[in-house]
Design an enzyme around this catalytic site. Structure first.
Site, PDB file in Angstrom:
ATOM      1  N   GLN A  46       0.684  -1.142   0.038  1.00 47.70           N
ATOM      2  CA  GLN A  46       0.019  -0.036   0.039  1.00 47.70           C
ATOM      3  C   GLN A  46       0.734   1.295   0.103  1.00 47.70           C
ATOM      4  O   GLN A  46       0.426   2.219  -0.309  1.00 47.70           O
ATOM      5  CB  GLN A  46      -0.931  -0.244   1.175  1.00 47.70           C
ATOM      6  N   HIS A  66      -2.239  -4.986 -12.652  1.00 46.98           N
ATOM      7  CA  HIS A  66      -1.563  -4.981 -14.153  1.00 46.98           C
ATOM      8  C   HIS A  66      -2.535  -5.563 -15.169  1.00 46.98           C
ATOM      9  O   HIS A  66      -2.866  -4.890 -16.185  1.00 46.98           O
ATOM     10  CB  HIS A  66      -0.244  -5.351 -14.231  1.00 46.98           C
ATOM     11  N   ASP A  79       2.384   0.453  -8.048  1.00 48.05           N
ATOM     12  CA  ASP A  79       3.858   0.561  -8.560  1.00 48.05           C
ATOM     13  C   ASP A  79       4.642   1.625  -7.862  1.00 48.05           C
ATOM     14  O   ASP A  79       5.858   1.273  -7.672  1.00 48.05           O
ATOM     15  CB  ASP A  79       3.733   0.999  -9.957  1.00 48.05           C
ATOM     16  N   ARG A 104       3.630   0.007  12.969  1.00 46.81           N
ATOM     17  CA  ARG A 104       3.314  -1.499  12.492  1.00 46.81           C
ATOM     18  C   ARG A 104       3.566  -1.471  11.095  1.00 46.81           C
ATOM     19  O   ARG A 104       2.945  -0.479  10.453  1.00 46.81           O
ATOM     20  CB  ARG A 104       2.102  -2.014  12.835  1.00 46.81           C
ATOM     21  N   ASN A 193      -1.839 -10.626   8.374  1.00 47.01           N
ATOM     22  CA  ASN A 193      -2.946  -9.573   8.579  1.00 47.01           C
ATOM     23  C   ASN A 193      -4.153 -10.070   8.152  1.00 47.01           C
ATOM     24  O   ASN A 193      -4.332 -10.311   6.725  1.00 47.01           O
ATOM     25  CB  ASN A 193      -2.639  -8.323   7.829  1.00 47.01           C
ATOM     26  N   ASN A 334      -8.175  -5.891  14.335  1.00 45.50           N
ATOM     27  CA  ASN A 334      -8.469  -4.739  13.682  1.00 45.50           C
ATOM     28  C   ASN A 334      -9.958  -4.347  13.683  1.00 45.50           C
ATOM     29  O   ASN A 334     -10.664  -5.441  13.491  1.00 45.50           O
ATOM     30  CB  ASN A 334      -8.193  -5.079  12.183  1.00 45.50           C
TER      31      ASN A 334
HETATM   32  C1  PNW Z   1      -8.063  -3.456   6.454  1.00 44.35           C
HETATM   33  N1  PNW Z   1     -14.428  -4.257   5.340  1.00 44.35           N
HETATM   34  O1  PNW Z   1      -8.892  -4.052   5.637  1.00 44.35           O
HETATM   35  C2  PNW Z   1      -6.447  -3.966   5.801  1.00 44.35           C
HETATM   36  O2  PNW Z   1      -5.676  -4.452   6.989  1.00 44.35           O
HETATM   37  C3  PNW Z   1      -5.678  -2.589   5.547  1.00 44.35           C
HETATM   38  O3  PNW Z   1      -4.743  -2.919   4.602  1.00 44.35           O
HETATM   39  C4  PNW Z   1      -6.786  -1.472   4.806  1.00 44.35           C
HETATM   40  O4  PNW Z   1      -6.091  -0.579   4.347  1.00 44.35           O
HETATM   41  C5  PNW Z   1      -7.701  -1.125   6.039  1.00 44.35           C
HETATM   42  O5  PNW Z   1      -8.189  -1.795   6.630  1.00 44.35           O
HETATM   43  C6  PNW Z   1      -8.612   0.073   5.341  1.00 44.35           C
HETATM   44  O6  PNW Z   1      -9.646  -0.615   4.672  1.00 44.35           O
HETATM   45  C7  PNW Z   1     -10.091  -3.915   5.528  1.00 44.35           C
HETATM   46  O7  PNW Z   1     -14.741  -4.135   4.128  1.00 44.35           O
HETATM   47  C8  PNW Z   1     -10.980  -3.686   4.213  1.00 44.35           C
HETATM   48  O8  PNW Z   1     -14.925  -4.253   6.580  1.00 44.35           O
HETATM   49  C9  PNW Z   1     -12.267  -3.673   4.387  1.00 44.35           C
HETATM   50  C10 PNW Z   1     -12.936  -4.153   5.205  1.00 44.35           C
HETATM   51  C11 PNW Z   1     -12.219  -4.462   6.618  1.00 44.35           C
HETATM   52  C12 PNW Z   1     -10.974  -4.145   6.720  1.00 44.35           C
END
Ligand code: PNW
Length: 504
Positions: A46, A66, A79, A104, A193, A334
């Site tokens: 990212q 791509h 990229d 992190r 993750n 998360n």
């Molecule tokens: C997390 N949802 O992803 C990821 O760990 C990250 O890489 C991401 O950038 C971040 O949250 C923000 O989106 C998620 O749809 C993506 O519930 C989508 C969901 C949850 C977490």
């Protein structure tokens, strides 16, 4: 509540608990325990860019973006992204200014092992991450490193990726290379993750690699990821006891609230929690070392009705159960938002699917405040409920919040980010101080704007804005930086008067 639990000590995430002064008001502010730390998070694909620089090979996200730009909202890719591969010193400086205690970040597997396997180590990849960790340590920041944040080497996807059981062995080989390479440095580890996200969306849906085989490949992925995690954890403790570091896994949980108080909705919500969170948490954090009973039962039953001779959900051996059970020093959580759950009515569909197996229907309430991400509504009380559910269900494990955050429209005026963080941190404070949840740290997602997977650059989660059109990918502090750094530096939530000062 006097007891508090610290996981970071002497520059390392040490999982210890001890009694201390506790949470309190100081100058009218709500304060977190002394050893509660604040950090920020990012992930390799990212932010790094440099997708084909100095020996790095192709990841599944390189290939996917791509070959299928049309599947990415703005047709863009990672990229270059924020070019953190070249600008990491600047990023570390931002963190030092913020006053957070740890960073992190994740390691790009194809940057370190271009073939995906441990036969060939890319020295430039190791050099890059060593310089990053050194820079962090020089600035008194600790490194919390995610081994896998979704950018699988394409070469391994060509073998079936996470649906292939051999991946667990390959992951252990990769993990060993990482641990050895940074043995002399201060590092704590997260193996994976959000396995739910990359198994369900990547193998069951249309995130990379886009297998879209729900009800099959998502379960195979989950199975092998759980095995890989357990094996890597045992390897770490067996081969590197002298490091005395911590290793955990990050699992995502949106809170699943029953749509009404009816028993049917309550049961469906509990089933949803078990399918979406228990799938990965139960084998590691419950005494059973196995999938949740309700998941076993429902997938077995649906498979029977669909006339498969065996369940679509694989089974663990006794040996696997043993090494997975208890294979984490902390639970990385998360959390972003909340859903309303009711049961899906009608017969089991002949077409296998994870959501059909769970048999739930999920919505959000119209009057929950919206954000710049369609899926993310602001529901802070769901955070407190999720933490309490985890406490009840897994005997109050040590929890580290590894992501929480919100996206805002482009620009530096991000009152909504400040409001989001404040409301979620109040919920977290209550979970610790009033409910006794053992949460040891909070990581804001994200330090800087980044490539938001299939949403491209359209969603901005950064405390710092990235100007993608500038040659230097200029980072500029948003208004919320002042607010978050007050919290990171003092450990206390500012009063509304304090917040109002800089928001006018
Ligand atoms: C997390 N949802 O992803 C990821 O760990 C990250 O890489 C991401 O950038 C971040 O949250 C923000 O989106 C998620 O749809 C993506 O519930 C989508 C969901 C949850 C977490």
């Amino acid at each position: 509540m006097n007891e508090s639990h610290s996981c970071f000590e002497e520059g390392k995430l040490k999982i210890v608990s001890r009694v201390q002064g506790g949470v309190a008001f100081r100058n009218g502010e709500l304060c977190f325990p002394k050893n509660f730390y604040f950090g920020v998070a990012t992930a390799s694909y990212q932010i790094e860019g440099a997708w084909n620089v100095s020996g790095k090979s192709e990841s599944i996200w390189d290939r996917y973006t791509h070959e299928h730009p049309e599947r990415i909202f703005d047709h863009k890719n990672g990229d270059v992204a924020a070019d953190s591969y070249h600008r990491f010193r600047e990023d570390v400086k931002l963190m030092a200014d913020l006053g957070v205690k740890y960073y992190r970040f994740s390691i790009s597997w194809p940057r370190v092992l271009p073939t995906g396997l441990a036969n060939e180590i890319n020295e430039d990849g190791i050099r890059y991450y060593r310089e990053l960790i050194n820079e962090l340590n020089r600035n008194k920041l600790m490194a919390l490193v995610t081994m896998y944040h979704w950018d699988l080497p394409q070469s391994l996807q060509d073998l079936g990726g996470w649906t292939n059981p051999i991946m667990a062995d390959y992951f252990v080989d990769y993990a060993r290379v990482l641990i050895k390479s940074f043995e002399d440095m201060r590092v704590d580890w997260i193996t994976f993750n959000e396995p739910l996200s990359f198994c369900q969306a990547g193998y069951g849906g249309m995130d990379a690699p886009g297998a879209n085989a729900s009800g099959f490949e998502d379960y195979l992925c989950g199975h092998n990821v759980l095995r890989a995690h357990g094996m890597a954890y045992r390897m770490y403790k067996r081969e590197f006891p002298h490091l005395n570091g911590a290793m955990g896994i990050t699992i995502d949980m949106g809170w699943q609230e029953p749509a009404t108080t009816s028993p049917e909705d309550q049961e469906a919500a509990e089933t949803a929690r078990q399918f979406y969170f228990g799938w990965f948490a139960n084998p590691i954090f419950s005494k059973t070392g196995d999938y949740p009973a309700v998941m076993r039962k429902r997938v077995d039953e649906a498979s029977r009705q669909q006339r498969y001779p065996r369940s679509r959900l694989p089974t663990f051996t006794a040996e696997e159960v043993e090494y997975m059970q208890g294979s984490a020093d902390f639970l990385g959580l998360n959390h972003y938002t909340t859903y309303l759950i009711s049961p899906k009515k009608g017969k089991i569909s002949p077409q296998p699917s994870f959501v059909e197996d769970a048999g739930i229907y999920s919505t959000q309430k119209e009057d929950w405040p919206k954000t710049n991400s369609t899926w993310l509504r602001v529901v802070p009380w769901g955070f407190r409920k999720a933490l309490n559910w985890i406490k009840r269900t897994y005997e109050n494990p040590i929890v580290l919040i590894t992501e929480n955050g919100v996206s805002t429209p482009p620009g530096l005026h991000d009152r909504r980010r400040t409001a989001y963080i404040l409301s979620y941190l109040r919920a977290l404070h209550a979970a610790i101080a009033l409910d006794g949840c053992r949460v040891v740290g909070y990581t804001y997602w994200s330090l800087i704007d980044n490539f938001e997977w299939t949403r491209g650059f359209s969603e901005r989660f950064g405390l710092y804005e990235v100007d993608y059109s500038s040659p230097n990918k200029t980072r500029t502090a948003r208004e919320s930086v002042k607010f978050f750094s007050h919290i990171a530096k003092t450990g206390c939530l500012p009063t509304l008067n304090w917040v109002a000062q800089f928001q006018n």
